[in-house]
Design a protein around this motif. Structure first.
Motif, PDB file in Angstrom:
ATOM      1  N   SER A  20      -4.127 -22.765   8.023  1.00 22.53           N
ATOM      2  CA  SER A  20      -3.008 -21.638   8.904  1.00 22.53           C
ATOM      3  C   SER A  20      -3.452 -20.428   8.266  1.00 22.53           C
ATOM      4  O   SER A  20      -3.268 -19.357   8.757  1.00 22.53           O
ATOM      5  N   ARG A  21      -2.942 -20.252   6.687  1.00 26.04           N
ATOM      6  CA  ARG A  21      -2.368 -18.932   5.925  1.00 26.04           C
ATOM      7  C   ARG A  21      -3.681 -18.419   6.143  1.00 26.04           C
ATOM      8  O   ARG A  21      -3.409 -17.576   5.946  1.00 26.04           O
ATOM      9  N   LEU A  22      -4.889 -18.901   5.982  1.00 24.54           N
ATOM     10  CA  LEU A  22      -6.303 -18.066   5.651  1.00 24.54           C
ATOM     11  C   LEU A  22      -6.587 -17.318   7.282  1.00 24.54           C
ATOM     12  O   LEU A  22      -6.638 -16.235   7.932  1.00 24.54           O
ATOM     13  N   GLY A  23      -6.095 -17.958   8.018  1.00 23.60           N
ATOM     14  CA  GLY A  23      -5.944 -18.251   9.605  1.00 23.60           C
ATOM     15  C   GLY A  23      -4.723 -17.237  10.128  1.00 23.60           C
ATOM     16  O   GLY A  23      -4.994 -15.343  10.682  1.00 23.60           O
ATOM     17  N   TYR A  24      -3.823 -16.646   9.569  1.00 27.82           N
ATOM     18  CA  TYR A  24      -2.645 -16.399   9.478  1.00 27.82           C
ATOM     19  C   TYR A  24      -3.421 -14.709   8.757  1.00 27.82           C
ATOM     20  O   TYR A  24      -2.769 -13.704   9.759  1.00 27.82           O
ATOM     21  N   TRP A  25      -4.103 -14.543   8.169  1.00 29.64           N
ATOM     22  CA  TRP A  25      -4.209 -13.046   7.580  1.00 29.64           C
ATOM     23  C   TRP A  25      -5.716 -12.940   8.106  1.00 29.64           C
ATOM     24  O   TRP A  25      -5.281 -11.410   8.098  1.00 29.64           O
ATOM     25  N   TRP A  26      -6.138 -13.187   8.616  1.00 26.99           N
ATOM     26  CA  TRP A  26      -7.266 -13.100   9.617  1.00 26.99           C
ATOM     27  C   TRP A  26      -6.483 -12.618  10.771  1.00 26.99           C
ATOM     28  O   TRP A  26      -6.745 -10.859  10.620  1.00 26.99           O
ATOM     29  N   ALA A  27      -5.975 -13.107  11.747  1.00 29.73           N
ATOM     30  CA  ALA A  27      -4.707 -12.738  12.748  1.00 29.73           C
ATOM     31  C   ALA A  27      -4.744 -11.498  12.250  1.00 29.73           C
ATOM     32  O   ALA A  27      -4.082  -9.931  12.715  1.00 29.73           O
ATOM     33  N   THR A  28      -3.692 -11.330  11.375  1.00 26.69           N
ATOM     34  CA  THR A  28      -2.785 -10.091  10.742  1.00 26.69           C
ATOM     35  C   THR A  28      -4.318  -8.762  10.498  1.00 26.69           C
ATOM     36  O   THR A  28      -3.438  -7.774  10.701  1.00 26.69           O
ATOM     37  N   THR A  33      -5.733  -3.980  12.211  1.00 28.52           N
ATOM     38  CA  THR A  33      -7.347  -2.869  12.826  1.00 28.52           C
ATOM     39  C   THR A  33      -6.581  -2.354  13.811  1.00 28.52           C
ATOM     40  O   THR A  33      -6.669  -0.963  14.299  1.00 28.52           O
ATOM     41  N   TRP A  34      -6.401  -3.622  15.261  1.00 28.31           N
ATOM     42  CA  TRP A  34      -6.257  -2.654  16.333  1.00 28.31           C
ATOM     43  C   TRP A  34      -4.781  -1.784  16.207  1.00 28.31           C
ATOM     44  O   TRP A  34      -4.948  -0.830  17.081  1.00 28.31           O
ATOM     45  N   GLY A  35      -3.380  -1.643  15.389  1.00 29.99           N
ATOM     46  CA  GLY A  35      -3.075  -1.004  15.470  1.00 29.99           C
ATOM     47  C   GLY A  35      -2.645   0.202  15.046  1.00 29.99           C
ATOM     48  O   GLY A  35      -2.506   1.210  15.323  1.00 29.99           O
ATOM     49  N   PHE A  36      -4.094   0.205  13.991  1.00 32.04           N
ATOM     50  CA  PHE A  36      -4.664   1.533  12.856  1.00 32.04           C
ATOM     51  C   PHE A  36      -4.873   1.854  13.960  1.00 32.04           C
ATOM     52  O   PHE A  36      -4.489   3.186  13.904  1.00 32.04           O
ATOM     53  N   ARG A  46       9.333  -3.554   8.965  1.00 29.44           N
ATOM     54  CA  ARG A  46      10.899  -4.116   9.875  1.00 29.44           C
ATOM     55  C   ARG A  46      10.658  -5.524   9.850  1.00 29.44           C
ATOM     56  O   ARG A  46       9.266  -6.247  10.235  1.00 29.44           O
ATOM     57  N   ASN A  47      11.769  -5.959   9.525  1.00 26.89           N
ATOM     58  CA  ASN A  47      12.188  -7.766   9.651  1.00 26.89           C
ATOM     59  C   ASN A  47      10.404  -8.379   8.765  1.00 26.89           C
ATOM     60  O   ASN A  47      10.322  -9.655   9.716  1.00 26.89           O
ATOM     61  N   GLY A  48       9.844  -8.280   7.826  1.00 26.77           N
ATOM     62  CA  GLY A  48       8.820  -8.815   7.891  1.00 26.77           C
ATOM     63  C   GLY A  48       7.452  -8.540   8.265  1.00 26.77           C
ATOM     64  O   GLY A  48       6.192  -8.880   8.406  1.00 26.77           O
ATOM     65  N   LEU A  49       7.893  -7.676   9.713  1.00 26.31           N
ATOM     66  CA  LEU A  49       6.752  -7.525  10.139  1.00 26.31           C
ATOM     67  C   LEU A  49       6.071  -5.979   9.883  1.00 26.31           C
ATOM     68  O   LEU A  49       6.906  -5.023   9.515  1.00 26.31           O
ATOM     69  N   ILE A  50       4.781  -5.484  10.329  1.00 26.15           N
ATOM     70  CA  ILE A  50       4.179  -4.469  10.106  1.00 26.15           C
ATOM     71  C   ILE A  50       4.024  -3.629  11.797  1.00 26.15           C
ATOM     72  O   ILE A  50       3.364  -4.665  12.403  1.00 26.15           O
ATOM     73  N   VAL A  51       5.003  -3.098  11.818  1.00 25.29           N
ATOM     74  CA  VAL A  51       5.647  -2.954  13.784  1.00 25.29           C
ATOM     75  C   VAL A  51       4.924  -1.446  14.279  1.00 25.29           C
ATOM     76  O   VAL A  51       4.808  -0.185  13.031  1.00 25.29           O
ATOM     77  N   PHE A  52       4.107  -1.104  15.042  1.00 22.01           N
ATOM     78  CA  PHE A  52       2.759  -0.348  15.404  1.00 22.01           C
ATOM     79  C   PHE A  52       3.332   0.093  16.296  1.00 22.01           C
ATOM     80  O   PHE A  52       3.829  -0.655  17.450  1.00 22.01           O
ATOM     81  N   THR A  53       4.066   1.669  17.124  1.00 19.59           N
ATOM     82  CA  THR A  53       4.478   1.853  17.929  1.00 19.59           C
ATOM     83  C   THR A  53       3.739   3.113  18.343  1.00 19.59           C
ATOM     84  O   THR A  53       2.385   3.224  18.324  1.00 19.59           O
TER      85      THR A  53
END
Length: 147
Positions: A20-28, A33-36, A46-53
């Motif tokens: 599941s952690r491998l899936g989490y890292w893949w999704a991240t 990439t999508w956010g960038f 923030r809050n452990g998240l990479i926030v793309f606005t």
């Protein structure tokens, strides 16, 4: 398999596991990439998240979308919603790539979706501030637990 007795089964744990952690890292990686590519606003942690606005509305669902450890949004990045999204991040960590499927099965209605309820309906903007939590209504054909 060598070293196992005949008839012995090997159980693979799919939640809270290296899989599941491998899936989490893949999704991240996908969310990053999508956010960038599409973010035109500040990118911060923030809050452990990479926030793309500054994301175009068509690049995310509802007010924003959590993909792995990334939160993609136009401008919906207040502290309350980021607390809500941090819970979704933990759900991604627990379920990995099963999470999108489990979320889909839980339904699009956030008031009945167990993942949205766990993350907090009020913090996610699904209930007005200060409202009492809604109890799940019984489905047709099922007995209610209250008289």
């Amino acid at each position: 398999m060598s070293g196992t007795k005949p008839g012995t089964t090997v159980r693979i744990r799919l939640t809270d596991s290296p899989i599941s952690r491998l899936g989490y890292w893949w999704a991240t990686a996908v969310g990053f990439t999508w956010g960038f590519i599409w973010s035109t606003g500040p990118i911060r942690r923030r809050n452990g998240l990479i926030v793309f606005t500054g994301m175009p509305n068509w690049t995310f669902g509802r007010g924003g979308s959590c993909v792995g450890g990334c939160y993609l949004t136009g401008a919906n990045d207040g502290d309350r919603v980021l607390g809500h999204e941090a819970v979704h991040r933990e759900q991604w960590r627990r379920y990995g790539m099963l999470f999108p499927l489990l979320y889909l099965i839980a339904g699009r209605d956030p008031l009945r979706n167990r993942f949205e309820i766990e993350a907090g309906l009020e913090a996610g903007g699904y209930l007005p501030r200060g409202s009492a939590p809604r109890r799940a209504t019984p489905r047709p054909g099922r007995a209610s637990s209250t008289p």
